[in-house]
Design a protein around this motif. Sequence first.
Motif: not given
Length: 485
Positions: A204-209, A228-229
């Motif tokens: 898993t990784w974060q890309q923008e929001e 997101k929730e």
Amino acid sequence: MEITLNKNELAGALPALGKQVSRTSLTKMYQAIQIEGKANTLSFCTRNDTEEIEFRLPADLENDFPAALVEFEQFRLAVRNCKKKTLVLEYDKGDVLIEGIKLNPIAGRFPEPDVIPDRDACVTELPADTLSAMSLLAPLTDKGGDIRKVLSGINISRDGFTATNGKELSNIPLPLETTGSVTIPFPLALLATKAFGESGRLTTWQQEEDTHFELVLGSWTWRAKAFKENYPNWKCVVPERSGKTHYVSFLPDRAERLQRYLKCVPDDPQNNNGIKLSRLSEVPDNLHLESSNGMLFSVLAEFDPNWDDLSFTVRKEFLAHLLNAGHTRIELNDAYGPVVGTGGTGQYLAMPIRPAKQQTAASEQKQEQTAPETTEQTTSPTNTTPTPSTKEKSTMIDTNTITHVVSATNAQTFTPNQESAKELNPLDELTANIEAMRTKLKAMYDESAVMSRRVREVAIAQRQKEREYVQTKRTIERIRTASGF
């Protein structure tokens, strides 16, 4: 360029690849399968607007196989119509052929997969029973996602895999070394693969929001966006064990009998498909089940010493989910708190159905405590206590007089409650009679099948004796001829 592939392996991957194909999409690309080969590996990929799944096969490639999009339906038919154990995949000047059949090309290619960053990426190793756990949790997800979309997914954290639809919940603890929590969408395509028993990894990784993930199991790779929730704090609904905790346990073979009984119980949506579980004073060693339409059943069970006359009602499908997970022990603090299933895979929780009188009393008490002007309710996204819906709180028939108990050794015979039958309208009574007749016909059919089998066995034995008689007669004739008598 010609590549020889195992037809069975490729055909076995088609059902999962087809789950990501949107046959009604206006975007032609989403009706296609992309074929690409690099580093002696041939990949087959399908996708929709949110998810992508890829299947990899080892292949002897002299050169790279350029990415090519072809119609999925034509590709599927060409693979299945191949009569040999191997098939030949060709690439000739932009055209893709299977066993000499040219596949219809589609312009373009799928977007390149997101590059996983070297930093800030969380990698979690997944055990071999990952897909088995997901398949057990699949029935508990909220397919509609009407209340909270996050409940339609499966949560992965240090506590293992968790799924809930607000009325029932299951957690399967797995040894996961992860730093956070991620909720993936319902893995429809992944469940259609044959990756059972395959270990893998989740990145898993974060890309923008947005939170992106890549899940690898054996020869399969699934990519999508996580929800997101925040997932509910499900631990707060797990009842604490205390000295007042009641339990009933039974052996696995009795659980199988309970499953067969539930399959025979017809649906009764008007009463939420309720199944009442209790302990009869006449047969204290039996767990007694009574459906909302009067079908009775009982199995041998062990109760805690303080069970007394405790009884509770749950939905038929909830009880089926509990048994499907292999649970052989049911725990609860009282008749209206969460019902906990243990002894199988993980733990299972479900909310029972409240009788009408308890529902009415609770509503009156709530109205007295609530001021008339404070009618607006505020729901916090972190509030995770499952509350029974209005449909679950509908009236259930609570009878104290039992006219007949079905033996645990005869799982095919059911006798409807006589008191409840008096209140049934003619259509319900006719339905009950039809069900009873079906049960009798099934028993008669089983008996006739046994008798037919015995007749065939006797006929075979008779023919065998006739053959032995003929062989003995011929032997005697040969001996008589040789001896000159």
